[in-house]
Design a protein around this motif. Structure first.
Motif, PDB file in Angstrom:
ATOM      1  N   ILE A 183      30.258 -10.235  57.309  1.00 14.32           N
ATOM      2  CA  ILE A 183      31.075 -10.625  58.462  1.00 14.32           C
ATOM      3  C   ILE A 183      30.132 -10.847  59.640  1.00 14.32           C
ATOM      4  CG2 ILE A 183      32.898  -9.892  60.050  1.00 14.32           C
ATOM      5  CD1 ILE A 183      34.036  -8.206  57.745  1.00 14.32           C
ATOM      6  N   ASN A 184      30.263 -11.958  60.315  1.00 13.19           N
ATOM      7  CA  ASN A 184      29.295 -12.325  61.346  1.00 13.19           C
ATOM      8  C   ASN A 184      29.171 -11.298  62.454  1.00 13.19           C
ATOM      9  OD1 ASN A 184      28.491 -14.691  60.121  1.00 13.19           O
ATOM     10  ND2 ASN A 184      30.067 -15.916  61.121  1.00 13.19           N
ATOM     11  N   GLU A 185      30.295 -10.816  62.942  1.00 13.62           N
ATOM     12  CA  GLU A 185      30.242  -9.876  64.058  1.00 13.62           C
ATOM     13  C   GLU A 185      31.562  -9.129  64.180  1.00 13.62           C
ATOM     14  OE1 GLU A 185      31.571 -13.121  67.474  1.00 13.62           O
ATOM     15  OE2 GLU A 185      29.543 -12.302  67.500  1.00 13.62           O
ATOM     16  N   SER A 186      31.552  -8.066  64.958  1.00 13.84           N
ATOM     17  CA  SER A 186      32.784  -7.330  65.240  1.00 13.84           C
ATOM     18  C   SER A 186      33.727  -8.219  66.042  1.00 13.84           C
ATOM     19  CB  SER A 186      32.472  -6.076  66.062  1.00 13.84           C
ATOM     20  OG  SER A 186      31.469  -5.318  65.439  1.00 13.84           O
ATOM     21  N   ASN A 200      44.416  -3.172  57.532  1.00 16.22           N
ATOM     22  CA  ASN A 200      43.654  -1.954  57.812  1.00 16.22           C
ATOM     23  C   ASN A 200      42.872  -1.455  56.601  1.00 16.22           C
ATOM     24  OD1 ASN A 200      46.092  -1.247  56.519  1.00 16.22           O
ATOM     25  ND2 ASN A 200      45.956   0.852  57.268  1.00 16.22           N
ATOM     26  N   LYS A 201      42.671  -2.320  55.609  1.00 18.37           N
ATOM     27  CA  LYS A 201      41.885  -1.946  54.421  1.00 18.37           C
ATOM     28  C   LYS A 201      40.440  -1.668  54.830  1.00 18.37           C
ATOM     29  CE  LYS A 201      40.474  -1.978  50.024  1.00 18.37           C
ATOM     30  NZ  LYS A 201      39.087  -1.606  50.317  1.00 18.37           N
ATOM     31  N   ALA A 202      39.896  -0.557  54.356  1.00 19.65           N
ATOM     32  CA  ALA A 202      38.514  -0.198  54.675  1.00 19.65           C
ATOM     33  C   ALA A 202      37.554  -1.294  54.234  1.00 19.65           C
ATOM     34  CB  ALA A 202      38.152   1.117  53.980  1.00 19.65           C
ATOM     35  N   VAL A 203      36.572  -1.583  55.049  1.00 23.34           N
ATOM     36  CA  VAL A 203      35.441  -2.500  54.799  1.00 23.34           C
ATOM     37  C   VAL A 203      35.826  -3.965  54.881  1.00 23.34           C
ATOM     38  CG1 VAL A 203      33.517  -3.126  53.272  1.00 23.34           C
ATOM     39  CG2 VAL A 203      34.314  -0.749  53.351  1.00 23.34           C
ATOM     40  N   ASP A 224      27.356  -1.996  60.031  1.00 20.47           N
ATOM     41  CA  ASP A 224      27.117  -3.277  60.688  1.00 20.47           C
ATOM     42  C   ASP A 224      27.936  -4.323  59.942  1.00 20.47           C
ATOM     43  OD1 ASP A 224      26.180  -5.706  61.654  1.00 20.47           O
ATOM     44  OD2 ASP A 224      24.127  -4.993  61.861  1.00 20.47           O
ATOM     45  N   PRO A 225      28.837  -5.043  60.605  1.00 23.94           N
ATOM     46  CA  PRO A 225      29.656  -6.035  59.890  1.00 23.94           C
ATOM     47  C   PRO A 225      28.816  -7.061  59.126  1.00 23.94           C
ATOM     48  CG  PRO A 225      29.851  -6.288  62.287  1.00 23.94           C
ATOM     49  CD  PRO A 225      29.165  -4.990  62.039  1.00 23.94           C
ATOM     50  N   VAL A 281      31.958  -0.289  72.273  1.00 21.53           N
ATOM     51  CA  VAL A 281      31.295  -1.174  71.317  1.00 21.53           C
ATOM     52  C   VAL A 281      30.390  -2.162  72.022  1.00 21.53           C
ATOM     53  CG1 VAL A 281      31.708  -3.055  69.663  1.00 21.53           C
ATOM     54  CG2 VAL A 281      33.014  -0.939  69.500  1.00 21.53           C
ATOM     55  N   LEU A 282      30.833  -2.679  73.164  1.00 20.05           N
ATOM     56  CA  LEU A 282      30.020  -3.633  73.908  1.00 20.05           C
ATOM     57  C   LEU A 282      28.746  -2.986  74.447  1.00 20.05           C
ATOM     58  CD1 LEU A 282      32.846  -5.549  75.809  1.00 20.05           C
ATOM     59  CD2 LEU A 282      31.421  -6.416  73.943  1.00 20.05           C
ATOM     60  N   LYS A 283      28.815  -1.701  74.740  1.00 18.21           N
ATOM     61  CA  LYS A 283      27.618  -0.994  75.217  1.00 18.21           C
ATOM     62  C   LYS A 283      26.674  -0.681  74.062  1.00 18.21           C
ATOM     63  CE  LYS A 283      29.763   0.998  79.332  1.00 18.21           C
ATOM     64  NZ  LYS A 283      30.441   2.185  79.896  1.00 18.21           N
ATOM     65  N   ASN A 284      27.250  -0.270  72.942  1.00 18.44           N
ATOM     66  CA  ASN A 284      26.468   0.021  71.740  1.00 18.44           C
ATOM     67  C   ASN A 284      27.425   0.037  70.562  1.00 18.44           C
ATOM     68  OD1 ASN A 284      25.097   1.263  69.560  1.00 18.44           O
ATOM     69  ND2 ASN A 284      23.682   2.250  70.978  1.00 18.44           N
ATOM     70  N   ARG A 285      27.232  -0.900  69.618  1.00 17.61           N
ATOM     71  CA  ARG A 285      28.142  -1.045  68.483  1.00 17.61           C
ATOM     72  C   ARG A 285      28.369   0.277  67.762  1.00 17.61           C
ATOM     73  NH1 ARG A 285      27.371  -1.180  63.444  1.00 17.61           N
ATOM     74  NH2 ARG A 285      25.114  -1.312  63.636  1.00 17.61           N
ATOM     75  N   GLU A 286      27.325   1.108  67.655  1.00 19.67           N
ATOM     76  CA  GLU A 286      27.420   2.335  66.876  1.00 19.67           C
ATOM     77  C   GLU A 286      28.294   3.398  67.532  1.00 19.67           C
ATOM     78  OE1 GLU A 286      23.489   3.583  65.917  1.00 19.67           O
ATOM     79  OE2 GLU A 286      23.135   1.892  64.569  1.00 19.67           O
ATOM     80  N   ASN A 287      28.737   3.139  68.758  1.00 21.57           N
ATOM     81  CA  ASN A 287      29.685   4.076  69.374  1.00 21.57           C
ATOM     82  C   ASN A 287      30.957   4.191  68.546  1.00 21.57           C
ATOM     83  OD1 ASN A 287      28.287   5.015  71.635  1.00 21.57           O
ATOM     84  ND2 ASN A 287      28.780   3.190  72.825  1.00 21.57           N
TER      85      ASN A 287
END
Length: 500
Positions: A321-324, A284-287, A315-316, A304-310
């Motif tokens: 990091i490739n993606e959430s 659970n370390k930040a970032v 942005d990973p 998240v699937l509707k809008n990542r910024e929810n």
């Protein structure tokens, strides 16, 4: 126009003081080169007088690294400064970092001295270091617990003596964020020559406030942050580089401060330091923690699937990091499962999705997390052509002093058949019972068992190659019970044999 914050990385000095995290010179050079690629402005390469190994590391890092400033730590002692200067002789941009304690505790209980003598020693150290290098940083150890008026006197005197950077450490992690911010503001407002030097922060995390204190210092005028990768350091650690940098990036419109950090290298550098120093990053370390961009709650996944910024303020991809991660667990909903299926190339209609989801929930109750292999196997069970032979029931008795026995019930084209058999082990007993029912002369040529997620609660994936009249057939099975998975794999192969 935005301000510029200089990133001073002390992973190789303060970070390496953690017990068990010592690196050899080759490893230190590897980290130093990664820090250069990351874009740090200053690398504190070591404490040269502390050991021959530290001296050698500072020398070799000075040779290996091109554009960052290379810094060596000293006490306010002439011999320390001489040794540091010698270690830095190959540095393109050398800096000596010297200092002394300025709090009541350090002055009276550590140094057995008085405020006037400490101020004099501080000035002498800076002047002496200035004979060797132009760039001299002074640290006021335990500044977090130092009286502001006295701290201001010391800072003004060392700047007059030639210090280019004044480091205000919260050495014990004692300050509250507003207190530390006010301390930096006090120096900005009350040190006459403060414009001649850069104010630095060096905060520790004893109360979990290192990043908050550092940001408070920056907001009040500090323009160098002393940090480490993953926040490693003595006791509870130092301020985390990735947390400070991504705070400035994420809140740029409020703070309006830039760094030179190539943030897309953050995750890779984090992993390197973690591996080399044998210092795992908490999930659970930040970032940079494993769960920093992971979502397991159905509500969060849907958002998240509707809008990542929810649910994500970063942005990973910005940290490498490739993606959430949409983690499939018992708390996941159909939206998350459907998303994972689509990523894996499966398109199911609503009825098939409902069927797979029900099986998914059963498996999720047994496992902490469902992986892609698990999902593919679940879909395979739901979408493969109707099997003629199905496993209806399996019971096995086995133990150290018991002869393995298995009882099997098969459904063959709608008709039930039972058999019992013994064997050299529980799998052998179960396969022998199946053979009694199917009456096929088959030989197992290959039997491979793999763990999908390498945990004790894992799904076992079984690949079995069987020989029937000289023709090879492959069967696959998966289950949290490895005996069931083995029988399923055997039957999968049997079902592929053409019916005579």
């Amino acid at each position: 126009m935005s301000d510029r914050l200089y990133i001073f990385d002390t992973t190789l000095r303060d970070g390496e003081q953690v017990p068990g995290c010592q690196l050899n010179t080759v490893e230190k050079i590897e980290v130093a080169k990664a820090l250069e690629e990351l874009g740090v402005d200053v690398i504190e390469a070591g404490f040269p007088i502390s050991s021959p190994g530290d001296f050698e590391s500072v020398v070799e890092i000075s040779k290996a690294v091109t554009w960052p400033t290379i810094c060596g730590l000293t006490r306010a002692v002439k011999k320390d400064i001489e040794v540091a200067a010698d270690a830095l002789k190959f540095a393109k941009k050398p800096r000596i970092h010297t200092g002394i304690g300025t709090s009541y505790y350090h002055i009276h209980h550590k140094l057995n001295s008085n405020p006037d003598e400490i101020l004099e020693r501080a000035v002498e150290a800076v002047k002496y270091a200035k004979k060797y290098v132009e760039d001299v940083e002074f640290y006021a150890e335990d500044a977090g617990r130092s009286e502001n008026e006295y701290l201001a006197r010391v800072v003004e005197a060392v700047i007059k003596a030639g210090a280019t950077v004044v480091n205000i450490p919260d050495t014990t992690g004692y300050c509250l964020p507003h207190e530390f911010g006010e301390k930096i503001k006090y120096l900005v407002d009350n040190v006459k020559n403060i414009d001649k030097a850069i104010i630095a922060t060096h905060c520790h995390n004893d109360l979990g406030m290192a990043t908050a204190n550092t940001i408070a210092g920056i907001m009040n005028g500090a323009r160098q942050a002393e940090v480490t990768i993953n926040g490693i350091g003595e006791r509870a650690g130092n301020t985390s580089l990735e947390e400070v940098v991504m705070t400035l990036k994420s809140r740029y419109q409020v703070l309006n401060i830039d760094t030179n950090i190539n943030t897309t290298n953050i995750y890779r550098t984090s992993r390197m330091v973690s591996n080399l120093m044998n210092m795992p990053v908490q999930p659970n370390k930040a970032v940079v923690g494993r769960n920093a961009f992971a979502h397991s709650s159905g509500i969060h996944q849907d958002g998240v699937l509707k809008n990542r910024e929810n649910y994500e303020i970063m942005d990973p991809k910005d940290v490498g990091i490739n993606e959430s991660s949409i983690l499939l667990t018992a708390r996941s909903g159909r939206a998350a499962l459907k998303h994972r299926l689509e990523l894996l190339g499966f398109e199911l209609d609503k009825s098939k999705l409902d069927e797979v989801y029900e099986e998914f929930l059963k498996l999720a109750d047994k496992k902490k997390e469902i992986r892609d292999d698990d999902v593919a196997l679940l879909v395979g069970d739901a979408t493969r052509t109707e099997r003629r032979i199905k496993l209806e029931h399996l019971q096995v008795v086995s133990g150290k002093t018991l002869k393995p026995m298995a009882n099997v019930t098969l459904d063959i084209s709608g008709e039930k058949f039972d058999a019992s058999a013994s064997g050299n082990g529980p799998v052998d007993a179960a396969i022998n019972a199946v053979k009694q029912i199917i009456h096929r002369q088959v030989t197992i040529d290959e039997f491979l068992v793999q763990a999908i997620n390498h945990g004790s609660d894992d799904v076992g994936k079984v690949h079995m190659q069987i020989d029937f009249n000289g023709t090879m057939f492959h069967g696959f099975g998966a289950n949290t019970d490895i005996i069931t998975a083995s029988v399923e794999a055997f039957l999968d192969g049997i079902n592929k044999i053409p019916v005579q």
